[in-house]
Design a protein around this motif. Structure first.
Motif, mmCIF file in Angstrom:
data_model
loop_
_atom_site.group_PDB
_atom_site.id
_atom_site.type_symbol
_atom_site.label_atom_id
_atom_site.label_comp_id
_atom_site.label_asym_id
_atom_site.label_seq_id
_atom_site.Cartn_x
_atom_site.Cartn_y
_atom_site.Cartn_z
ATOM 1 N N SER A 163 0.860 -1.183 0.000
ATOM 2 C CA SER A 163 0.000 0.000 0.000
ATOM 3 C C SER A 163 0.898 1.235 0.000
ATOM 4 C CB SER A 163 -0.928 0.014 1.218
ATOM 5 O OG SER A 163 -0.188 -0.108 2.428
ATOM 6 N N HIS A 164 0.303 2.375 -0.369
ATOM 7 C CA HIS A 164 1.091 3.597 -0.532
ATOM 8 C C HIS A 164 0.363 4.791 0.093
ATOM 9 C CE1 HIS A 164 3.934 1.862 -3.522
ATOM 10 N NE2 HIS A 164 2.906 1.065 -3.747
ATOM 11 N N ALA A 165 1.137 5.666 0.725
ATOM 12 C CA ALA A 165 0.613 6.941 1.223
ATOM 13 C C ALA A 165 1.521 8.052 0.710
ATOM 14 C CB ALA A 165 0.567 6.956 2.749
ATOM 15 N N ILE A 166 0.937 9.022 0.027
ATOM 16 C CA ILE A 166 1.674 10.136 -0.549
ATOM 17 C C ILE A 166 1.207 11.417 0.144
ATOM 18 C CG2 ILE A 166 2.324 11.344 -2.663
ATOM 19 C CD1 ILE A 166 3.018 8.352 -2.654
ATOM 20 N N TRP A 167 2.162 12.163 0.700
ATOM 21 C CA TRP A 167 1.875 13.462 1.311
ATOM 22 C C TRP A 167 2.493 14.545 0.438
ATOM 23 C CZ3 TRP A 167 -0.589 14.186 6.156
ATOM 24 C CH2 TRP A 167 -0.866 13.012 6.869
ATOM 25 N N THR A 168 1.683 15.510 0.038
ATOM 26 C CA THR A 168 2.166 16.673 -0.700
ATOM 27 C C THR A 168 1.904 17.900 0.165
ATOM 28 O OG1 THR A 168 1.625 15.615 -2.818
ATOM 29 C CG2 THR A 168 2.008 17.988 -2.838
ATOM 30 N N LEU A 169 2.963 18.559 0.604
ATOM 31 C CA LEU A 169 2.863 19.681 1.538
ATOM 32 C C LEU A 169 3.400 20.941 0.875
ATOM 33 C CD1 LEU A 169 4.369 17.817 4.642
ATOM 34 C CD2 LEU A 169 1.980 17.851 3.886
ATOM 35 N N GLU A 170 2.551 21.960 0.727
ATOM 36 C CA GLU A 170 2.932 23.224 0.100
ATOM 37 C C GLU A 170 2.729 24.320 1.145
ATOM 38 O OE1 GLU A 170 0.479 23.480 -3.429
ATOM 39 O OE2 GLU A 170 0.595 21.295 -3.635
ATOM 40 N N VAL A 171 3.827 24.830 1.683
ATOM 41 C CA VAL A 171 3.741 25.659 2.881
ATOM 42 C C VAL A 171 4.409 27.017 2.667
ATOM 43 C CG1 VAL A 171 4.211 25.768 5.359
ATOM 44 C CG2 VAL A 171 3.819 23.550 4.271
ATOM 45 N N ASP A 172 3.612 28.062 2.807
ATOM 46 C CA ASP A 172 4.135 29.425 2.859
ATOM 47 C C ASP A 172 3.840 30.067 4.212
ATOM 48 O OD1 ASP A 172 5.309 30.101 0.196
ATOM 49 O OD2 ASP A 172 3.323 29.458 -0.480
ATOM 50 N N GLY A 173 2.962 29.453 5.000
ATOM 51 C CA GLY A 173 2.650 29.912 6.348
ATOM 52 C C GLY A 173 3.347 29.033 7.361
ATOM 53 N N HIS A 174 2.570 28.520 8.344
ATOM 54 C CA HIS A 174 3.153 27.652 9.370
ATOM 55 C C HIS A 174 2.345 26.368 9.460
ATOM 56 C CE1 HIS A 174 4.208 26.020 13.326
ATOM 57 N NE2 HIS A 174 5.371 26.608 13.124
ATOM 58 N N LEU A 175 3.024 25.220 9.358
ATOM 59 C CA LEU A 175 2.393 23.908 9.411
ATOM 60 C C LEU A 175 3.001 23.073 10.528
ATOM 61 C CD1 LEU A 175 0.612 21.588 8.264
ATOM 62 C CD2 LEU A 175 2.558 21.017 6.779
ATOM 63 N N ASP A 176 2.138 22.446 11.338
ATOM 64 C CA ASP A 176 2.544 21.485 12.361
ATOM 65 C C ASP A 176 1.829 20.178 12.040
ATOM 66 O OD1 ASP A 176 3.072 19.958 14.579
ATOM 67 O OD2 ASP A 176 2.605 21.507 16.039
ATOM 68 N N LEU A 177 2.560 19.214 11.489
ATOM 69 C CA LEU A 177 1.995 17.936 11.060
ATOM 70 C C LEU A 177 2.501 16.832 11.985
ATOM 71 C CD1 LEU A 177 0.532 16.044 9.069
ATOM 72 C CD2 LEU A 177 2.589 16.116 7.634
ATOM 73 N N ASP A 178 1.587 16.229 12.753
ATOM 74 C CA ASP A 178 1.988 15.233 13.742
ATOM 75 C C ASP A 178 0.873 14.195 13.925
ATOM 76 O OD1 ASP A 178 3.195 13.794 15.745
ATOM 77 O OD2 ASP A 178 3.032 15.349 17.280
ATOM 78 N N PRO A 179 0.688 13.287 12.960
ATOM 79 C CA PRO A 179 -0.342 12.259 13.099
ATOM 80 C C PRO A 179 0.068 11.184 14.104
ATOM 81 C CG PRO A 179 0.895 11.929 11.085
ATOM 82 C CD PRO A 179 1.402 13.213 11.681
ATOM 83 N N GLN A 180 -0.902 10.401 14.534
ATOM 84 C CA GLN A 180 -0.623 9.253 15.392
ATOM 85 C C GLN A 180 0.239 8.238 14.637
ATOM 86 O OE1 GLN A 180 -1.551 8.749 18.669
ATOM 87 N NE2 GLN A 180 -2.236 10.880 18.647
ATOM 88 N N PRO A 181 0.882 7.293 15.353
ATOM 89 C CA PRO A 181 1.792 6.357 14.681
ATOM 90 C C PRO A 181 1.115 5.489 13.626
ATOM 91 C CG PRO A 181 2.162 6.343 17.049
ATOM 92 C CD PRO A 181 0.925 7.148 16.818
ATOM 93 N N THR A 182 1.920 5.047 12.685
ATOM 94 C CA THR A 182 1.512 4.048 11.696
ATOM 95 C C THR A 182 1.996 2.687 12.163
ATOM 96 O OG1 THR A 182 1.584 5.617 9.848
ATOM 97 C CG2 THR A 182 1.802 3.279 9.310
ATOM 98 N N ILE A 183 1.081 1.719 12.269
ATOM 99 C CA ILE A 183 1.411 0.356 12.681
ATOM 100 C C ILE A 183 1.311 -0.547 11.458
ATOM 101 C CG2 ILE A 183 0.913 -1.500 14.311
ATOM 102 C CD1 ILE A 183 1.536 1.244 15.619
ATOM 103 N N VAL A 184 2.436 -1.127 11.056
ATOM 104 C CA VAL A 184 2.469 -1.991 9.870
ATOM 105 C C VAL A 184 2.244 -3.419 10.344
ATOM 106 C CG1 VAL A 184 3.783 -2.689 7.847
ATOM 107 C CG2 VAL A 184 4.044 -0.384 8.760
ATOM 108 N N ALA A 185 1.008 -3.914 10.193
ATOM 109 C CA ALA A 185 0.605 -5.186 10.772
ATOM 110 C C ALA A 185 0.847 -6.352 9.817
ATOM 111 C CB ALA A 185 -0.877 -5.132 11.147
ATOM 112 N N ALA A 186 0.962 -7.556 10.425
ATOM 113 C CA ALA A 186 1.119 -8.813 9.691
ATOM 114 C C ALA A 186 2.270 -8.684 8.681
ATOM 115 C CB ALA A 186 -0.194 -9.199 9.029
ATOM 116 N N ALA A 187 2.039 -9.112 7.434
ATOM 117 C CA ALA A 187 3.106 -9.081 6.426
ATOM 118 C C ALA A 187 2.945 -7.906 5.466
ATOM 119 C CB ALA A 187 3.115 -10.393 5.648
ATOM 120 N N SER A 188 2.283 -6.855 5.896
ATOM 121 C CA SER A 188 2.069 -5.684 5.041
ATOM 122 C C SER A 188 3.388 -5.054 4.618
ATOM 123 C CB SER A 188 1.246 -4.640 5.796
ATOM 124 O OG SER A 188 -0.018 -5.141 6.152
ATOM 125 N N ARG A 189 3.353 -4.437 3.449
ATOM 126 C CA ARG A 189 4.481 -3.655 2.943
ATOM 127 C C ARG A 189 3.930 -2.281 2.584
ATOM 128 N NH1 ARG A 189 8.946 -6.615 2.000
ATOM 129 N NH2 ARG A 189 9.793 -5.061 0.556
#
Length: 208
Positions: free
Chosen positions: A79-105
């Protein structure tokens, strides 16, 4: 499944939010948005694209309502997650942890473009496996520019098949944190000042 989220913050107004697929976003405070799952995601075969735009003079905090649990799909483990961040102001990005379960890639890619007067804090936390699980794999890349000039090119891998994979001491958890323009910050790892400004810290261990 393909999920798309857009969060656009402008000065003196509430952020604009657009969502499709299994991932949604909710405004929880005037300058804070939480990501929430509308369905189980990411599963193998899923593609998530989260685009965050912070205009000059705007402040935005992005959080998640819970940890992200990555699971294998019926046809593929990836599976894939793509983050595109375009910042000219102020950004605080802090999500909860990612848990990679079983045999996921799971593969995460973050592309950050900053204006010269921008400020940013981006923290990513990843854990391979739930209790007694060791089969998963995660890769994460961060590509950051300031005013079109390179700031950082960073890549980390964890789990089975990673460059640091070793039966005796494979790291199973990581925390990466980027600050700009601060050259020092209190983080889980040791912050390293970057040549073009800001600092990066990376911590790896057995568990978060």
């Amino acid at each position: 499944m393909r999920s798309e989220v857009l969060v656009a913050a402008s000065a003196h107004r509430r952020p604009r939010i657009e969502c499709t697929g299994a991932l949604a976003a909710r405004l929880t405070e005037p300058d804070t948005v939480h990501l929430v799952s509308a369905a189980a995601t990411p599963l193998g075969g899923d593609y998530l694209h989260i685009r965050v735009v912070v205009e000059a003079g705007a402040t935005l905090r992005v959080r998640s309502a819970a940890a992200t649990v990555v699971l294998p799909g019926a046809v593929t483990l990836e599976s894939h997650a793509i983050w595109t961040l375009e910042v000219d102001g102020h950004l605080d990005l802090d999500p909860q942890p990612t848990i990679v379960a079983a045999a996921s890639r799971h593969h995460t890619s973050t592309r950050l473009t900053l204006g010269g007067a921008a400020g940013v804090r981006v923290r990513e936390r990843v854990q391979i496996g739930r209790t007694d699980e060791r089969q998963g794999f995660w890769s994460g890349s961060l590509h950051a520019d300031v005013d079109g000039a390179p700031l950082l090119r960073h890549r980390v891998e964890l789990g089975v098949g990673a460059v640091a994979d070793d039966e005796l001491g494979t790291p199973m958890a990581a925390i990466s944190e980027l600050h700009y323009p601060q050259r020092e910050a209190e983080t889980a790892g040791t912050p390293l000042a970057l040549a073009a400004g800001g600092c990066l810290s990376t911590w790896q261990g057995r568990a978060l």
